[in-house]
Design an enzyme around this catalytic site. Sequence first.
Site, short mmCIF file in Angstrom:
data_model
loop_
_atom_site.label_atom_id
_atom_site.label_comp_id
_atom_site.label_asym_id
_atom_site.label_seq_id
_atom_site.Cartn_x
_atom_site.Cartn_y
_atom_site.Cartn_z
N ASP A 37 -18.24 -6.69 -38.18
CA ASP A 37 -19.64 -6.26 -38.28
C ASP A 37 -20.38 -7.13 -39.29
OD1 ASP A 37 -18.52 -5.22 -40.54
OD2 ASP A 37 -19.31 -3.19 -40.31
N SER A 38 -19.66 -8.10 -39.88
CA SER A 38 -20.31 -9.14 -40.66
C SER A 38 -21.29 -9.92 -39.78
CB SER A 38 -19.27 -10.10 -41.27
OG SER A 38 -18.30 -10.47 -40.29
N ASP A 55 -14.93 -4.64 -34.56
CA ASP A 55 -15.31 -3.76 -35.66
C ASP A 55 -16.23 -2.67 -35.12
OD1 ASP A 55 -14.74 -3.55 -38.33
OD2 ASP A 55 -16.00 -5.25 -38.94
N LYS A 100 -11.43 -1.80 -35.29
CA LYS A 100 -11.26 -1.63 -36.74
C LYS A 100 -12.30 -0.64 -37.23
CE LYS A 100 -12.48 -4.92 -39.94
NZ LYS A 100 -13.43 -4.18 -40.78
N GLU A 128 -13.61 1.57 -40.96
CA GLU A 128 -13.51 1.59 -42.42
C GLU A 128 -13.26 3.01 -42.91
OE1 GLU A 128 -16.95 -0.21 -44.23
OE2 GLU A 128 -16.67 -2.11 -43.15
N GLU A 140 -9.74 -5.09 -48.73
CA GLU A 140 -10.81 -5.98 -49.17
C GLU A 140 -11.12 -5.76 -50.65
OE1 GLU A 140 -14.19 -6.21 -46.58
OE2 GLU A 140 -15.37 -7.38 -48.01
O1 KIV Z 1 -16.86 -7.62 -40.83
C1 KIV Z 1 -16.00 -8.41 -41.22
O2 KIV Z 1 -16.08 -9.63 -41.02
C2 KIV Z 1 -14.86 -7.84 -41.92
C3 KIV Z 1 -13.95 -8.78 -42.63
C4 KIV Z 1 -14.61 -9.36 -43.79
C5 KIV Z 1 -12.66 -8.14 -42.96
O3 KIV Z 1 -14.70 -6.66 -41.95
#
Ligand code: KIV
Length: 282
Positions: free
Chosen positions: A62-63, A101, A131, A133, A199
């Site tokens: 989600d980056s 994510d 993924k 959180e 992280e």
């Molecule tokens: O969103 C992302 O890129 C991440 C990584 C930094 C682990 O969660």
Amino acid sequence: MSSQENQPGPTLYGGVRRGRISITDLIHAKTRGERWPMITAYDALTAKIFDEAGFPAILVGDSAAMVVYGYDSTIPVTVDELIPLTRAVVRGSSRALVIADLPFGSYQSSVMQAVDTATRFMKEAGAHAVKLEGGQRILPQAEALVAAGIPVIGHLGLTPQSVNVLGGYRVQGRGESGEKLLQDAKSLAAVGVSAIVLECVPAELATRVTAALPIPTIGIGAGGGTDAQVLVWQDLCGLTDDPAPKFVPRYADTRGVIADAVARWAEDVRSGHYPDSSHTYQ
Ligand code: KIV
């Protein structure tokens, strides 16, 4: 079997191509003590580069909120914005396990919401794992996803979707909160989570968590004691120009390379050197 396939050695990064890496391949690598890299991707072209380089896992993080969509945090990005990126990464790769994510607000409110969102990423985008959180508070969601046949990756420590509660992007798990993080990691593993991203946590804590779990840990700013490491490719390759946290190495100056290339082409257009006869159909 080819002679190459008979060779002992690493089977994850750069290993032979026998179709997609599976989540169990990542878990088995831990028992062999094989360390591996994971990288983010958000489009087909870079996914192909990373896949051909041999990355066993690619994260559509989600980056993307920041590096693709230009938001100033991961909070605003939506499922509808991430699904096309995930689909592109799946199309661009043939070996890597593609992890999607789940964005903020797409799984927190209920188990049913989490299963519905993850199902969309699996069906519409072709993701191989998701993924999410959090620790204790998302255990029911993680358990339900596993029961639904969806491989789950956890994410503990600095969880950027909770930045407003954490009070900023800072190291987590110092002091007593380290014990809580360790318990969260064990609880996630106990409900069937397949790997956990750690992280921005102290290296000593990440090493303890790694030793305590039967599943791989994937570190980012968590020192050298985790089973795997992950980075956002634009950070690693120097495309972003934001001040980077100390764990981000710059292996290239992609920003400089692109800026130079487009500036030289613009100059050639202005001076009439582009196009010349080699670029022109006669
Ligand atoms: O969103 C992302 O890129 C991440 C990584 C930094 C682990 O969660």
